[in-house]
Design a protein around this motif. Structure first.
Motif, short mmCIF file in Angstrom:
data_model
loop_
_atom_site.label_atom_id
_atom_site.label_comp_id
_atom_site.label_asym_id
_atom_site.label_seq_id
_atom_site.Cartn_x
_atom_site.Cartn_y
_atom_site.Cartn_z
N HIS A 1 69.99 33.25 47.07
CA HIS A 1 68.81 32.82 47.82
C HIS A 1 67.76 32.19 46.90
O HIS A 1 67.24 31.11 47.19
CB HIS A 1 68.21 34.02 48.56
CG HIS A 1 66.95 33.70 49.29
ND1 HIS A 1 66.94 33.11 50.54
CD2 HIS A 1 65.62 33.85 48.95
CE1 HIS A 1 65.69 32.91 50.94
NE2 HIS A 1 64.88 33.36 50.00
N PHE A 2 67.46 32.85 45.80
CA PHE A 2 66.34 32.41 44.98
C PHE A 2 66.66 31.30 43.99
O PHE A 2 65.75 30.76 43.36
CB PHE A 2 65.72 33.60 44.25
CG PHE A 2 64.85 34.46 45.11
CD1 PHE A 2 63.74 33.93 45.76
CD2 PHE A 2 65.14 35.80 45.31
CE1 PHE A 2 62.94 34.71 46.56
CE2 PHE A 2 64.35 36.59 46.12
CZ PHE A 2 63.24 36.05 46.76
N THR A 3 67.91 30.97 43.80
CA THR A 3 68.21 29.87 42.90
C THR A 3 68.44 28.56 43.66
O THR A 3 68.70 27.52 43.05
CB THR A 3 69.46 30.18 42.04
OG1 THR A 3 70.56 30.54 42.89
CG2 THR A 3 69.18 31.30 41.08
N ALA B 1 66.97 25.34 45.66
CA ALA B 1 65.69 24.60 45.61
C ALA B 1 64.82 24.91 46.82
O ALA B 1 63.59 24.93 46.73
CB ALA B 1 65.97 23.11 45.53
N SER B 2 65.45 25.20 47.96
CA SER B 2 64.68 25.46 49.19
C SER B 2 63.93 26.78 49.14
O SER B 2 63.09 27.05 50.00
CB SER B 2 65.60 25.45 50.40
OG SER B 2 66.63 26.42 50.27
N ALA B 3 64.21 27.62 48.13
CA ALA B 3 63.52 28.91 48.01
C ALA B 3 62.21 28.77 47.25
O ALA B 3 61.43 29.72 47.18
CB ALA B 3 64.42 29.93 47.30
N ASP B 4 61.94 27.61 46.67
CA ASP B 4 60.70 27.43 45.90
C ASP B 4 59.51 27.36 46.83
O ASP B 4 59.59 26.88 47.97
CB ASP B 4 60.76 26.14 45.09
CG ASP B 4 61.76 26.21 43.96
OD1 ASP B 4 62.25 27.32 43.69
OD2 ASP B 4 62.05 25.17 43.36
N LEU B 5 58.36 27.81 46.30
CA LEU B 5 57.11 27.69 47.05
C LEU B 5 56.73 26.22 47.20
O LEU B 5 56.96 25.43 46.30
CB LEU B 5 55.99 28.44 46.32
CG LEU B 5 56.07 29.96 46.38
CD1 LEU B 5 54.96 30.56 45.52
CD2 LEU B 5 55.91 30.46 47.81
N ALA C 1 74.41 43.03 46.11
CA ALA C 1 73.02 42.71 46.45
C ALA C 1 72.44 41.68 45.49
O ALA C 1 71.72 40.77 45.90
CB ALA C 1 72.18 43.99 46.44
N SER C 2 72.76 41.81 44.21
CA SER C 2 72.22 40.85 43.23
C SER C 2 72.75 39.45 43.51
O SER C 2 72.02 38.46 43.35
CB SER C 2 72.56 41.29 41.80
OG SER C 2 73.94 41.13 41.52
N ALA D 1 61.89 34.77 52.23
CA ALA D 1 61.14 34.88 50.98
C ALA D 1 61.20 33.59 50.17
O ALA D 1 62.22 32.91 50.14
CB ALA D 1 61.68 36.04 50.15
N ARG D 2 60.11 33.27 49.53
CA ARG D 2 60.03 32.13 48.62
C ARG D 2 59.66 32.63 47.23
O ARG D 2 59.20 33.75 47.06
CB ARG D 2 59.00 31.11 49.13
CG ARG D 2 59.37 30.49 50.47
CD ARG D 2 60.62 29.62 50.33
NE ARG D 2 61.03 29.03 51.60
CZ ARG D 2 61.96 29.54 52.40
NH1 ARG D 2 62.57 30.67 52.07
NH2 ARG D 2 62.30 28.93 53.51
N ARG D 3 59.83 31.79 46.25
CA ARG D 3 59.61 32.20 44.87
C ARG D 3 58.69 31.22 44.15
O ARG D 3 58.66 30.02 44.46
CB ARG D 3 60.93 32.26 44.11
CG ARG D 3 61.71 30.95 44.12
CD ARG D 3 62.74 30.90 43.02
NE ARG D 3 62.12 30.81 41.71
CZ ARG D 3 62.77 30.98 40.56
NH1 ARG D 3 64.06 31.24 40.57
NH2 ARG D 3 62.14 30.88 39.41
#
Length: 268
Positions: free
Chosen positions: A260-262, A264-268, A253-254, A208-210
């Motif tokens: 994962h989402f914080t 840099a590689s998770a950015d779109l 889970a949080s 997943a990306r954000r």
């Protein structure tokens, strides 16, 4: 202010500390309790007002210089202090802070910010889970934690203790209208909102990306998120699990999701 000796359990000056094991201060009341050396230090360092500090006599030399002159410092023998708070309070340090209302979203989440991350909990009613989510959210640098009316008090004694005082630094927004407030974030702030679910047909977290402005909705420990929430959110995310594991603790889970989402590689 000089050190104030406390000799009686009936002293009205320490009413806020009385029998903490059996009660919490009222959610709508003016105060909250910070328990333990590190947590009280973080209260004193924060921009929350400290109403008072209460210590056992054996801690006086250590704490007399830490407490500002305008904050009452109550001191009692360990036996008196333990009887007052309602349990064997071996750490010997507790503080009372002053509550304040949640700041509006416009103050917590500047519209001109390039990147924003929020976590929303409609109904997290377990104090240990809430405290862990606060601490995890602070550690991973989220901009705000949004709590619905089904959540426990984020300034409850156990929540603050488990958060290790992160409650004082993480912006927390309590609302009776969480769905409407998240809709505002979607419409006015251009947020994308994701639901966390136990559904193998959902998007796998590992790929997943954000977007730049992103919110994650975490469900209740027992019931997860109901259909209204999953239908409201823009996407559904799930954590792949092995060996027949069907769920994780919501705080665990949080942490996985925010790690994962914080990045840099998770950015779109």
């Amino acid at each position: 202010m000089p050190v104030i000796p406390i000799d009686s359990l009936d002293d009205p000056r320490v009413e806020s500390y009385r029998n903490l094991k059996l009660k919490n201060l009222q959610r709508g009341g003016p105060y909250f309790i910070a328990e333990g050396k590190k947590v009280v230090e973080r209260l004193l360092e924060s921009d929350f007002e400290t109403h008072s500090v209460f210590i056992s006599r054996k801690r006086l030399e250590e704490w007399e210089g830490k407490v500002p002159a305008d904050v009452p410092l109550y001191v009692a023998d360990q036996s008196v202090m333990s009887a007052l708070v309602g349990f064997d309070f071996h750490v010997g340090v507790v503080g009372c802070g002053v509550r304040r209302p949640s700041a509006p979203l416009e103050e917590l989440l500047p519209r001109d910010a390039q990147r924003l991350t929020v976590v929303a909990c409609p109904n997290c009613d377990n104090p240990e889970n809430m405290g862990a989510i606060v601490r995890i959210g602070a550690a991973f640098g989220i901009d705000a934690l949004l709590l619905g009316k089904g959540c426990c008090d984020p300034f409850g004694r156990r929540v603050i203790r488990v958060s290790m005082g992160a409650t004082f630094s993480l912006p927390i927004f309590e609302t009776d209208y969480l769905l409407e407030d998240l809709r505002r974030l979607k419409q006015d702030w251009n947020f994308q909102i994701a639901a966390t679910v136990l559904d193998t047909d959902s998007e796998l977290l590992e790929t997943a990306r954000r977007p730049a402005r992103f919110g994650v909705v975490m469900g209740n420990e027992d019931a997860g998120l109901d259909q209204a929430w999953t239908e409201f959110c823009d996407r559904k995310l799930t954590i792949p699990m092995c060996r027949g594991t069907d769920s994780l603790n919501v705080a665990v889970a949080s942490g996985i999701i925010l790690h994962h989402f914080t990045r840099a590689s998770a950015d779109l």
